[in-house]
Enzyme design. Structure first.
Site, short mmCIF file in Angstrom:
data_model
loop_
_atom_site.label_atom_id
_atom_site.label_comp_id
_atom_site.label_asym_id
_atom_site.label_seq_id
_atom_site.Cartn_x
_atom_site.Cartn_y
_atom_site.Cartn_z
N ASP A 14 28.56 30.96 8.44
CA ASP A 14 29.81 31.44 9.04
C ASP A 14 31.06 30.95 8.31
O ASP A 14 32.11 30.79 8.92
CB ASP A 14 29.91 31.03 10.53
CG ASP A 14 28.70 31.44 11.32
OD1 ASP A 14 28.23 32.56 11.13
OD2 ASP A 14 28.21 30.62 12.12
N LYS A 17 31.81 34.25 4.19
CA LYS A 17 31.26 34.87 2.97
C LYS A 17 31.56 36.36 2.95
O LYS A 17 31.86 36.92 1.91
CB LYS A 17 29.73 34.68 2.91
CG LYS A 17 29.30 33.26 2.68
CD LYS A 17 27.79 33.13 2.64
CE LYS A 17 27.12 33.28 3.98
NZ LYS A 17 27.40 32.25 4.97
N GLY A 41 25.18 37.88 9.92
CA GLY A 41 25.90 39.06 10.41
C GLY A 41 27.39 38.94 10.26
O GLY A 41 27.94 37.86 10.38
N HIS A 42 28.01 40.04 9.95
CA HIS A 42 29.46 40.07 10.01
C HIS A 42 29.93 41.50 10.23
O HIS A 42 29.19 42.46 10.01
CB HIS A 42 30.11 39.44 8.78
CG HIS A 42 29.57 39.94 7.50
ND1 HIS A 42 28.66 39.23 6.76
CD2 HIS A 42 29.80 41.08 6.82
CE1 HIS A 42 28.36 39.93 5.69
NE2 HIS A 42 29.03 41.06 5.70
N THR A 43 31.16 41.58 10.70
CA THR A 43 31.73 42.89 10.96
C THR A 43 32.77 43.15 9.89
O THR A 43 33.60 42.29 9.61
CB THR A 43 32.42 42.88 12.34
OG1 THR A 43 31.47 42.36 13.26
CG2 THR A 43 32.85 44.26 12.79
N THR A 126 18.51 31.86 16.38
CA THR A 126 19.13 33.10 16.85
C THR A 126 18.11 33.91 17.65
O THR A 126 18.45 34.95 18.21
CB THR A 126 19.62 33.95 15.65
OG1 THR A 126 18.50 34.18 14.78
CG2 THR A 126 20.71 33.24 14.88
N GLN A 220 23.64 32.55 5.62
CA GLN A 220 23.64 31.19 6.18
C GLN A 220 24.36 30.23 5.22
O GLN A 220 25.20 30.67 4.47
CB GLN A 220 22.22 30.69 6.50
CG GLN A 220 21.57 31.39 7.68
CD GLN A 220 20.91 32.71 7.32
OE1 GLN A 220 20.19 32.81 6.34
NE2 GLN A 220 21.15 33.73 8.10
N THR A 235 17.47 26.89 9.00
CA THR A 235 16.79 28.17 9.04
C THR A 235 15.55 28.07 8.14
O THR A 235 15.25 26.99 7.63
CB THR A 235 17.76 29.32 8.66
OG1 THR A 235 17.10 30.56 8.95
CG2 THR A 235 18.16 29.28 7.18
N THR A 297 25.24 36.28 17.66
CA THR A 297 24.79 35.98 19.02
C THR A 297 25.95 35.82 20.01
O THR A 297 25.71 35.70 21.21
CB THR A 297 23.98 34.66 19.03
OG1 THR A 297 24.82 33.64 18.49
CG2 THR A 297 22.72 34.78 18.18
P1 IMP Z 1 17.20 30.99 12.77
O1 IMP Z 1 17.68 31.27 11.39
O2 IMP Z 1 17.44 32.12 13.74
O3 IMP Z 1 15.80 30.49 12.81
O4 IMP Z 1 18.10 29.77 13.36
C1 IMP Z 1 18.02 28.45 12.82
C2 IMP Z 1 19.40 27.79 12.83
O5 IMP Z 1 20.24 28.44 11.88
C3 IMP Z 1 20.14 27.87 14.17
O6 IMP Z 1 20.92 26.71 14.34
C4 IMP Z 1 21.04 29.08 13.98
O7 IMP Z 1 22.17 29.03 14.82
C5 IMP Z 1 21.42 28.91 12.52
N1 IMP Z 1 21.79 30.18 11.86
C6 IMP Z 1 20.95 31.17 11.47
N2 IMP Z 1 21.65 32.16 10.88
C7 IMP Z 1 22.93 31.80 10.88
C8 IMP Z 1 24.12 32.40 10.39
O8 IMP Z 1 24.14 33.49 9.79
N3 IMP Z 1 25.27 31.69 10.59
C9 IMP Z 1 25.28 30.48 11.19
N4 IMP Z 1 24.20 29.87 11.66
C10 IMP Z 1 23.03 30.52 11.51
#
Ligand code: IMP
Length: 416
Positions: A14, A17, A41-43, A126, A220, A235, A297
């Site tokens: 976040d 990027k 994700g982004h808009t 997520t 990420q 992640t 989310t």
């Molecule tokens: P997962 O990638 O859904 O398995 O989540 C693992 C961790 O990475 C959690 O703390 C999520 O909130 C964080 N996370 C996953 N994708 C993003 C992202 O695009 N931005 C920020 N945090 C992320």
């Protein structure tokens, strides 16, 4: 030799990027994603129309660019089909690696069941099935995009997988789909996605050889990297620039410039250690002015001061050529601004990342704040206090700040 440039997150994701990729995408022929899935994700807003992107690279909005979802990405067919539907036609503009692994609905059910079982130790994922899809890939029981070419065989294989692992699904309390449901879904995925499935490793190689400009779009951030992040609160993919190699089929020698994206402060969603986290009015200011809510989310992001120790570590791991410093405007109005320049761990002062960041207490350097810089487009428009803050970041990380973002619009940017 022609090389591929990359954009990577230097914090916990976040970092903004999307804005930088969107800004630079105009200059590239091929934009490729190497890892992650629809946890990102982004808009983007273009000509008044809003586009929600989770899987497709941001170059999708540049009609002249080719967009690649690489072998290192885990692809939810359902989400990608919806994403594609937002556009008139992406034929010949979007390609998905035949080697990329599929995320099927049961992956997210497993993700959510595991989080439930972990209780207070939940990672705060997520819930999109990212971890289960990557672990199935590592266990060699995953399904790949190229398998959508043979619907009958894939349907059979998924059915056989469910049969073998039925007892595990019972423990997770997950109801397995009937074979008719699997057949219907796989047919739907195949019909919609087959035109986009290709050998993207070859495409990128041919692009490089032909002198095309290639940009790898990271998802990420470094501190969420499966190897180098704050494990286990990470992640499941390689979020560092080296991940562009494995996730796209590039060699280390193919990598050129690495642009590292960092906010002027720090945020984190989900659980896990965060040494500079704040719970005071400064955090409230960052959350409110910076609109710190997750795009995927909707969860509120945790906020805190810039952690220069972690930032330096991220610059080194990624081989960052220049930092893009985002959301500098958000700090405007704060009287004192702080930056962590070391940690105290078990009574010892250290400037490296400790084994467990939860044991670290941040040691800060303080800076005088500034009143206003919103929308600044030139260095000469920046107050001297800001220049001092930027200089301190450069000195500490030994990395140049090459892009400064002073507001949400494309134009609110200083490129040095
Ligand atoms: P997962 O990638 O859904 O398995 O989540 C693992 C961790 O990475 C959690 O703390 C999520 O909130 C964080 N996370 C996953 N994708 C993003 C992202 O695009 N931005 C920020 N945090 C992320």
């Amino acid at each position: 030799m022609n090389k591929a440039n990359s954009i990577v997150g230097l914090q916990w994701g976040d970092e903004g990027k999307g804005k930088i990729v969107d800004l630079l995408a105009q200059k590239y022929d091929i934009i490729a994603r190497a890892q992650g899935g629809h946890n990102a994700g982004h808009t983007l807003v273009v000509e008044g129309k809003k586009y929600a992107l989770h899987l497709a690279p941001s170059g999708i909005l540049n009609k002249a660019a080719i967009n690649i979802i690489g072998n290192g990405v885990v692809v939810s067919a359902e989400v990608l089909i919806k994403e594609i539907a937002q556009f008139d036609s992406l034929k010949n503009r979007l390609y998905i690696s035949e080697n990329a692994h599929l995320i099927l609905p049961f992956h997210s059910y497993i993700d959510q069941a595991k989080e439930r079982l972990r209780g207070k130790n939940a990672i705060g994922t997520t819930g999109r099935g990212i971890g289960p899809a990557y672990s199935h890939k590592a266990q060699r029981i995953g399904f790949r995009m190229g398998e959508l070419r043979n619907v009958k065989k894939l349907t059979y294989d998924i059915g056989a997988y469910f049969e073998t692992y039925a007892p595990i699904f019972e423990v997770y309390d997950i109801k397995l789909p009937e074979i008719e449901d699997i057949t219907r879904d796989i047919n739907f995925y195949s019909k919609n996605l087959l035109p986009f499935i290709a050998n993207t490793t070859n495409m990128i190689r041919e692009g490089l050889n032909a002198g095309k400009k290639i940009l790898c779009e990271g998802a990420q951030g470094t501190l969420l990297d499966i190897d180098h992040g704050t494990y286990p609160y990470v992640t499941s993919s390689s979020t560092v620039s080296a991940g562009c190699c494995t996730g796209l089929g590039l060699s280390p020698r193919d990598l050129g410039e690495v642009i590292g994206i960092s906010k002027a402060y720090t945020t984190r969603v989900g659980n896990g250690p965060f040494a500079t986290e704040l719970f005071d009015e400064n955090a409230a200011h960052m959350a409110e002015v910076g609109h710190e809510f997750g795009t995927t989310t909707g969860r509120a992001r945790r906020c805190g001061w810039l952690d220069a120790v972690a930032l330096k570590y991220a610059c080194e791991l990624n081989g960052v050529s220049k930092i893009a410093l985002m959301k500098l405007d958000v700090l405007s109005g704060l009287r004192i601004i702080k930056m962590a320049t070391s940690y105290e761990v078990n009574g010892q002062n250290m400037q490296n990342m400790p084994f467990d960041l939860a044991e670290a207490t941040a040691v800060y350097q303080s800076f005088t704040g500034w009143e206003y810089l919103y929308g600044a487009k030139k260095m000469t428009e920046l107050p001297k206090e800001v220049l001092h803050y930027i200089q301190a970041i450069e000195d500490f990380t030994k990395t140049k700040v090459g892009i400064i973002s002073t507001g949400p619009d494309r134009d609110d940017t200083i490129i040095l």
